[in-house]
Design a protein around this motif. Structure first.
Motif, PDB file in Angstrom:
ATOM      1  N   HIS A 108       0.799  -1.232   0.000  1.00  0.00           N
ATOM      2  CA  HIS A 108       0.000   0.000   0.000  1.00  0.00           C
ATOM      3  C   HIS A 108       0.829   1.279   0.000  1.00  0.00           C
ATOM      4  CE1 HIS A 108      -3.106  -2.850   1.597  1.00  0.00           C
ATOM      5  NE2 HIS A 108      -3.820  -2.187   0.725  1.00  0.00           N
ATOM      6  N   THR A 109       2.089   1.191   0.363  1.00  0.00           N
ATOM      7  CA  THR A 109       2.887   2.417   0.478  1.00  0.00           C
ATOM      8  C   THR A 109       4.004   2.499  -0.552  1.00  0.00           C
ATOM      9  OG1 THR A 109       4.340   1.377   2.134  1.00  0.00           O
ATOM     10  CG2 THR A 109       2.432   2.611   2.950  1.00  0.00           C
ATOM     11  N   GLY A 110       4.167   1.471  -1.362  1.00  0.00           N
ATOM     12  CA  GLY A 110       5.205   1.486  -2.382  1.00  0.00           C
ATOM     13  C   GLY A 110       4.747   2.170  -3.651  1.00  0.00           C
ATOM     14  N   GLY A 111       5.574   2.062  -4.677  1.00  0.00           N
ATOM     15  CA  GLY A 111       5.240   2.676  -5.955  1.00  0.00           C
ATOM     16  C   GLY A 111       6.384   2.531  -6.935  1.00  0.00           C
ATOM     17  N   LEU A 112       6.306   3.293  -8.000  1.00  0.00           N
ATOM     18  CA  LEU A 112       7.308   3.243  -9.049  1.00  0.00           C
ATOM     19  C   LEU A 112       8.517   4.099  -8.695  1.00  0.00           C
ATOM     20  CD1 LEU A 112       5.082   3.559 -12.257  1.00  0.00           C
ATOM     21  CD2 LEU A 112       6.334   1.525 -11.504  1.00  0.00           C
ATOM     22  N   THR A 113       9.701   3.542  -8.913  1.00  0.00           N
ATOM     23  CA  THR A 113      10.943   4.297  -8.829  1.00  0.00           C
ATOM     24  C   THR A 113      11.425   4.496 -10.257  1.00  0.00           C
ATOM     25  OG1 THR A 113      11.515   3.309  -6.694  1.00  0.00           O
ATOM     26  CG2 THR A 113      13.296   4.353  -7.928  1.00  0.00           C
ATOM     27  N   PRO A 114      11.244   5.696 -10.811  1.00  0.00           N
ATOM     28  CA  PRO A 114      11.590   5.908 -12.223  1.00  0.00           C
ATOM     29  C   PRO A 114      13.084   5.731 -12.477  1.00  0.00           C
ATOM     30  CG  PRO A 114      10.220   7.694 -11.365  1.00  0.00           C
ATOM     31  CD  PRO A 114      10.697   6.894 -10.186  1.00  0.00           C
ATOM     32  N   GLU A 126       9.577  -6.008  -7.295  1.00  0.00           N
ATOM     33  CA  GLU A 126      10.531  -6.077  -8.401  1.00  0.00           C
ATOM     34  C   GLU A 126      11.939  -5.814  -7.897  1.00  0.00           C
ATOM     35  OE1 GLU A 126       7.614  -4.847 -12.146  1.00  0.00           O
ATOM     36  OE2 GLU A 126       9.021  -3.355 -11.338  1.00  0.00           O
ATOM     37  N   TRP A 127      12.901  -6.548  -8.443  1.00  0.00           N
ATOM     38  CA  TRP A 127      14.283  -6.407  -8.020  1.00  0.00           C
ATOM     39  C   TRP A 127      14.852  -5.065  -8.446  1.00  0.00           C
ATOM     40  CZ3 TRP A 127      14.439 -10.009  -4.712  1.00  0.00           C
ATOM     41  CH2 TRP A 127      14.001 -11.309  -4.972  1.00  0.00           C
ATOM     42  N   ARG A 128      15.744  -4.550  -7.641  1.00  0.00           N
ATOM     43  CA  ARG A 128      16.419  -3.289  -7.966  1.00  0.00           C
ATOM     44  C   ARG A 128      17.255  -3.461  -9.241  1.00  0.00           C
ATOM     45  NH1 ARG A 128      21.500  -1.973  -6.442  1.00  0.00           N
ATOM     46  NH2 ARG A 128      21.537  -3.575  -4.811  1.00  0.00           N
ATOM     47  N   THR A 129      17.173  -2.493 -10.123  1.00  0.00           N
ATOM     48  CA  THR A 129      17.890  -2.570 -11.405  1.00  0.00           C
ATOM     49  C   THR A 129      18.909  -1.450 -11.566  1.00  0.00           C
ATOM     50  OG1 THR A 129      16.164  -1.269 -12.494  1.00  0.00           O
ATOM     51  CG2 THR A 129      15.918  -3.675 -12.552  1.00  0.00           C
ATOM     52  N   TYR A 130      19.229  -0.748 -10.485  1.00  0.00           N
ATOM     53  CA  TYR A 130      20.118   0.398 -10.563  1.00  0.00           C
ATOM     54  C   TYR A 130      21.073   0.378  -9.374  1.00  0.00           C
ATOM     55  CZ  TYR A 130      16.523   1.969  -7.324  1.00  0.00           C
ATOM     56  OH  TYR A 130      15.642   2.031  -6.274  1.00  0.00           O
ATOM     57  N   GLU A 131      22.174   1.089  -9.517  1.00  0.00           N
ATOM     58  CA  GLU A 131      23.180   1.169  -8.460  1.00  0.00           C
ATOM     59  C   GLU A 131      22.663   1.995  -7.283  1.00  0.00           C
ATOM     60  OE1 GLU A 131      26.013  -0.387  -8.471  1.00  0.00           O
ATOM     61  OE2 GLU A 131      26.286  -0.944 -10.575  1.00  0.00           O
ATOM     62  N   VAL A 132      23.022   1.579  -6.071  1.00  0.00           N
ATOM     63  CA  VAL A 132      22.653   2.313  -4.859  1.00  0.00           C
ATOM     64  C   VAL A 132      23.900   2.474  -4.000  1.00  0.00           C
ATOM     65  CG1 VAL A 132      21.283   2.322  -2.747  1.00  0.00           C
ATOM     66  CG2 VAL A 132      20.293   1.443  -4.856  1.00  0.00           C
ATOM     67  N   MET A 133      24.137   3.689  -3.545  1.00  0.00           N
ATOM     68  CA  MET A 133      25.260   3.970  -2.661  1.00  0.00           C
ATOM     69  C   MET A 133      24.769   4.166  -1.236  1.00  0.00           C
ATOM     70  SD  MET A 133      28.106   3.959  -4.378  1.00  0.00           S
ATOM     71  CE  MET A 133      29.196   4.849  -3.256  1.00  0.00           C
ATOM     72  N   GLY A 134      25.443   3.544  -0.280  1.00  0.00           N
ATOM     73  CA  GLY A 134      25.163   3.767   1.128  1.00  0.00           C
ATOM     74  C   GLY A 134      26.306   4.527   1.756  1.00  0.00           C
ATOM     75  N   THR A 135      26.231   4.746   3.054  1.00  0.00           N
ATOM     76  CA  THR A 135      27.300   5.495   3.736  1.00  0.00           C
ATOM     77  C   THR A 135      28.618   4.733   3.719  1.00  0.00           C
ATOM     78  OG1 THR A 135      26.619   4.545   5.855  1.00  0.00           O
ATOM     79  CG2 THR A 135      25.678   6.687   5.254  1.00  0.00           C
TER      80      THR A 135
END
Length: 253
Positions: A108-114, A126-135
């Motif tokens: 109910h709280t998710g959505g599209l990440t363009p 859906e699996w993440r398809t892009y790079e993500v940087m953390g601290t």
């Protein structure tokens, strides 16, 4: 202050007392269930307290009047039901299960990440398809997400099918929690999925479901950061065993 060795001796007795109280008191068991919902959703921004959560679960109808905090709690409660079913049925984890759980907590709280080439819908797991940087640097590369998840799922299933001490069981659950955060397979909801998968392992052996207390949120993030930087799970294990001891050495939450 107790030494780690002293804590390891005390913990089985503390857990036994806690489990006995859960079995003897329906009110205590309900209080713990509500607090499970409270702590994990509060870590991710929900503003509801346990009394509000109780009222919501007793009366809610899914409609546009509900706040994002209320919807987050409803989704998390559905996730709790899902992992409880797996644990009761002694069901091994699969990649599809993790994806279903990801979809459940963001229903109910998710959505599209363009994204430039393809949007990712967290409501569908859906699996993440892009790079993500953390601290502490980047999380798992997107093209390696499913392979990395399959490896940790295999390790978890193998551990659960063998004989384990109480400490080893909790180490298995904490590792699954840690690896899910490290891999970061989803656009949203990774923390909630990680904590639910941790609880699945604990429920599988009918042990108390550990939590991260919201007042210890910064220490939680710090333990994860230190574990990522040192490439060792030991700082995270130490933190989570501290949280477990905090839970069972009192009257619960």
């Amino acid at each position: 202050m107790n030494s780690p060795q002293t804590e390891s001796v005390r913990l089985p007795d503390l857990i036994s007392r806690y489990l006995l109280k859960l079995a003897e008191s329906d009110a205590f068991a309900r209080e713990q269930t509500l607090a499970q919902l409270y702590y994990s959703t509060a870590l991710d921004g929900s503003g509801l307290v346990p009394a509000q959560i109780a009222s919501l679960l007793d009366t809610h109808e899914i409609n546009s009047v509900l706040t994002s905090s209320q919807l987050m709690v409803i989704d998390y409660q559905q996730g709790q039901d899902l992992i409880a079913g797996w644990a009761i049925n002694q069901q091994p984890l699969s990649l599809l299960d993790v994806q279903r759980l990801g979809a459940c907590v963001m229903h109910h709280t998710g959505g599209l990440t363009p994204q430039l080439l393809q949007s990712v819908d967290s409501r569908l797991g859906e699996w993440r398809t892009y790079e993500v940087m953390g601290t502490s640097g980047s999380y798992e590369r997107p093209h390696k997400v499913q392979k990395a998840l399959l490896e940790v799922i295999k390790q978890t299933n193998t551990s659960l099918q063998g004989k384990q001490t109480l400490r080893q069981l909790y180490e298995t659950s904490f590792r699954l929690h840690y690896e899910l955060i490290r891999i970061h397979p989803f656009a949203e909801g990774n923390g909630r999925v990680a904590r639910l998968l941790m609880n699945y392992v604990q429920l599988y052996r009918r042990q108390p479901q550990s939590v991260v207390f919201v007042e210890d949120r910064l220490s939680y993030l710090g333990a994860l950061d230190l574990a990522f930087r040192s490439k060792s799970i030991r700082p995270f294990d130490a933190f989570m065993f501290g949280q477990l001891t905090k839970l069972v050495s009192t009257d619960g939450y």
